[in-house]
Scaffold this motif. Structure first.
Motif, PDB file in Angstrom:
ATOM      1  N   SER A   2     -65.758  77.119 -50.563  1.00 42.83           N
ATOM      2  CA  SER A   2     -65.496  77.277 -49.133  1.00 42.83           C
ATOM      3  C   SER A   2     -65.174  75.936 -48.493  1.00 42.83           C
ATOM      4  O   SER A   2     -65.549  74.877 -49.009  1.00 42.83           O
ATOM      5  CB  SER A   2     -66.712  77.902 -48.439  1.00 42.83           C
ATOM      6  OG  SER A   2     -67.860  77.080 -48.606  1.00 42.83           O
ATOM      7  N   ASP A  14     -66.841  72.890 -50.664  1.00 40.11           N
ATOM      8  CA  ASP A  14     -68.131  73.242 -51.241  1.00 40.11           C
ATOM      9  C   ASP A  14     -67.870  74.187 -52.408  1.00 40.11           C
ATOM     10  O   ASP A  14     -67.112  75.145 -52.266  1.00 40.11           O
ATOM     11  CB  ASP A  14     -68.967  73.921 -50.147  1.00 40.11           C
ATOM     12  CG  ASP A  14     -70.292  74.468 -50.638  1.00 40.11           C
ATOM     13  OD1 ASP A  14     -70.765  74.020 -51.699  1.00 40.11           O
ATOM     14  OD2 ASP A  14     -70.850  75.332 -49.942  1.00 40.11           O
ATOM     15  N   GLY A  16     -70.100  76.037 -53.557  1.00 39.77           N
ATOM     16  CA  GLY A  16     -71.011  77.147 -53.359  1.00 39.77           C
ATOM     17  C   GLY A  16     -70.272  78.461 -53.169  1.00 39.77           C
ATOM     18  O   GLY A  16     -69.183  78.512 -52.609  1.00 39.77           O
ATOM     19  N   GLY A  17     -70.896  79.540 -53.643  1.00 39.75           N
ATOM     20  CA  GLY A  17     -70.318  80.857 -53.519  1.00 39.75           C
ATOM     21  C   GLY A  17     -69.628  81.343 -54.776  1.00 39.75           C
ATOM     22  O   GLY A  17     -69.384  82.543 -54.925  1.00 39.75           O
ATOM     23  N   ARG A  19     -69.264  82.693 -58.411  1.00 39.67           N
ATOM     24  CA  ARG A  19     -70.154  83.532 -59.215  1.00 39.67           C
ATOM     25  C   ARG A  19     -70.042  83.179 -60.692  1.00 39.67           C
ATOM     26  O   ARG A  19     -68.964  82.882 -61.195  1.00 39.67           O
ATOM     27  CB  ARG A  19     -69.821  85.013 -59.016  1.00 39.67           C
ATOM     28  CG  ARG A  19     -70.187  85.541 -57.642  1.00 39.67           C
ATOM     29  CD  ARG A  19     -69.847  87.017 -57.511  1.00 39.67           C
ATOM     30  NE  ARG A  19     -70.268  87.516 -56.218  1.00 39.67           N
ATOM     31  CZ  ARG A  19     -71.458  88.063 -55.970  1.00 39.67           C
ATOM     32  NH1 ARG A  19     -72.330  88.174 -56.963  1.00 39.67           N
ATOM     33  NH2 ARG A  19     -71.773  88.494 -54.767  1.00 39.67           N
ATOM     34  N   VAL A  25     -74.995  83.175 -58.453  1.00 39.35           N
ATOM     35  CA  VAL A  25     -74.063  82.560 -57.512  1.00 39.35           C
ATOM     36  C   VAL A  25     -74.422  81.086 -57.343  1.00 39.35           C
ATOM     37  O   VAL A  25     -75.609  80.729 -57.269  1.00 39.35           O
ATOM     38  CB  VAL A  25     -74.120  83.264 -56.139  1.00 39.35           C
ATOM     39  CG1 VAL A  25     -73.222  82.563 -55.138  1.00 39.35           C
ATOM     40  CG2 VAL A  25     -73.705  84.719 -56.272  1.00 39.35           C
ATOM     41  N   ARG A  27     -75.224  78.080 -55.327  1.00 38.91           N
ATOM     42  CA  ARG A  27     -75.825  78.019 -54.002  1.00 38.91           C
ATOM     43  C   ARG A  27     -74.955  77.195 -53.051  1.00 38.91           C
ATOM     44  O   ARG A  27     -74.401  76.158 -53.448  1.00 38.91           O
ATOM     45  CB  ARG A  27     -77.225  77.408 -54.089  1.00 38.91           C
ATOM     46  CG  ARG A  27     -78.194  78.240 -54.905  1.00 38.91           C
ATOM     47  CD  ARG A  27     -79.457  77.483 -55.217  1.00 38.91           C
ATOM     48  NE  ARG A  27     -80.175  77.126 -54.000  1.00 38.91           N
ATOM     49  CZ  ARG A  27     -81.213  76.281 -53.981  1.00 38.91           C
ATOM     50  NH1 ARG A  27     -81.612  75.702 -55.106  1.00 38.91           N
ATOM     51  NH2 ARG A  27     -81.821  76.022 -52.852  1.00 38.91           N
ATOM     52  N   PRO A  28     -74.805  77.640 -51.817  1.00 40.58           N
ATOM     53  CA  PRO A  28     -73.966  76.908 -50.864  1.00 40.58           C
ATOM     54  C   PRO A  28     -74.567  75.572 -50.474  1.00 40.58           C
ATOM     55  O   PRO A  28     -75.782  75.390 -50.429  1.00 40.58           O
ATOM     56  CB  PRO A  28     -73.896  77.853 -49.657  1.00 40.58           C
ATOM     57  CG  PRO A  28     -75.116  78.701 -49.765  1.00 40.58           C
ATOM     58  CD  PRO A  28     -75.362  78.876 -51.237  1.00 40.58           C
ATOM     59  N   ASP A 156     -60.590  76.900 -58.385  1.00 39.69           N
ATOM     60  CA  ASP A 156     -61.171  75.813 -57.589  1.00 39.69           C
ATOM     61  C   ASP A 156     -60.408  74.517 -57.806  1.00 39.69           C
ATOM     62  O   ASP A 156     -60.085  73.795 -56.857  1.00 39.69           O
ATOM     63  CB  ASP A 156     -62.641  75.613 -57.951  1.00 39.69           C
ATOM     64  CG  ASP A 156     -63.221  74.365 -57.310  1.00 39.69           C
ATOM     65  OD1 ASP A 156     -63.413  74.367 -56.074  1.00 39.69           O
ATOM     66  OD2 ASP A 156     -63.449  73.371 -58.032  1.00 39.69           O
ATOM     67  N   ALA A 221     -77.552  86.556 -56.781  1.00 40.35           N
ATOM     68  CA  ALA A 221     -76.386  87.134 -56.108  1.00 40.35           C
ATOM     69  C   ALA A 221     -76.818  87.836 -54.826  1.00 40.35           C
ATOM     70  O   ALA A 221     -77.914  88.361 -54.745  1.00 40.35           O
ATOM     71  CB  ALA A 221     -75.694  88.112 -57.034  1.00 40.35           C
TER      72      ALA A 221
END
Length: 221
Positions: A2, A14, A16-17, A19, A25, A27-28, A156, A221
């Motif tokens: 994100s 980030d 994060g998100g 999977r 997941v 972690r953000p 990513d 998740a």
């Protein structure tokens, strides 16, 4: 992955998100990746302070650090510099350069992972100059160890093209990256060591540190 609200720092996001293939997941706001940190705004510094940033892993060479020193002001973080070796011949393709890093800088990448696995190391930020090549290789290896699938790792990695590939203001940001660069690099590691985990273990990371990395970065998740 994100976006994060950093306007003076390029190629910032980030991880994060994302999977893992087992359903966990990332972690953000635990691991950020960016380009160089020489021109953050006051708002950027305030936001990094607000998330409790603790560690900055800088993958640049000394001459890059001298040219564009990090400018985080009064933000207190643990700074870790682990520079992958340069290709002494300075020739060949970017893929050749990636393979050179992997073949000659295993200890540097391992030290970066060990820094992220330390107690209280997170949240952390990883960067180089453009945040796409050296940072891309390190983040790809971290995501692989976490169990994120290669399709998501590549996605990513390629975001850097959207953020930097058409930037006319700085030639260091203009080289486009490709799926083949990162997929080929991961394949090279697996061919030599069986897995990314095997590569890191062979260069000094312990199994306990890899467990700590997963525990620090993964959630339900």
């Amino acid at each position: 992955m994100s976006d994060i609200p950093l306007t003076g720092i390029k190629n910032a996001r980030d991880i994060g998100g994302l999977r893992t293939e087992s359903g966990a997941v990332v972690r953000p706001l635990r691991l950020l990746r960016t380009a160089r940190l020489n021109r953050p705004t006051d708002a950027d510094r305030a936001w990094l302070a607000s998330i409790g940033l603790r560690t900055v892993v800088d993958l640049r060479q000394p001459f890059e650090i001298k040219s564009w020193p990090d400018d985080l002001g009064d933000l207190e973080v643990e700074r870790v510099n682990v520079a992958p070796s340069l290709d002494s011949e300075g020739e060949g393709t970017f893929f050749d350069l990636y393979l050179y890093w992997l073949d000659h800088s295993g200890e540097a990448f391992a030290d970066a992972v060990r820094a992220l696995a330390r107690p209280d190391a997170l949240p952390a930020l990883v960067h180089c100059t453009a945040g796409k090549d050296r940072t891309g290789v390190l983040v790809a290896m971290v995501l692989d160890v976490l169990g994120v699938g290669e399709k998501a790792i590549v996605a990513d990695y390629l975001i850097s093209n959207e953020r930097l590939g058409t930037d006319p203001g700085d030639v260091v940001f203009q080289h486009l990256i490709s799926e083949e660069l990162i997929s080929g690099s991961l394949a090279h590691v697996r061919e030599g060591f069986g897995s990314v985990e095997g590569y890191l273990l062979a260069h000094g990371v312990t199994a306990e540190e890899l467990t700590a990395l997963r525990e620090g970065l993964l959630g339900e998740a």
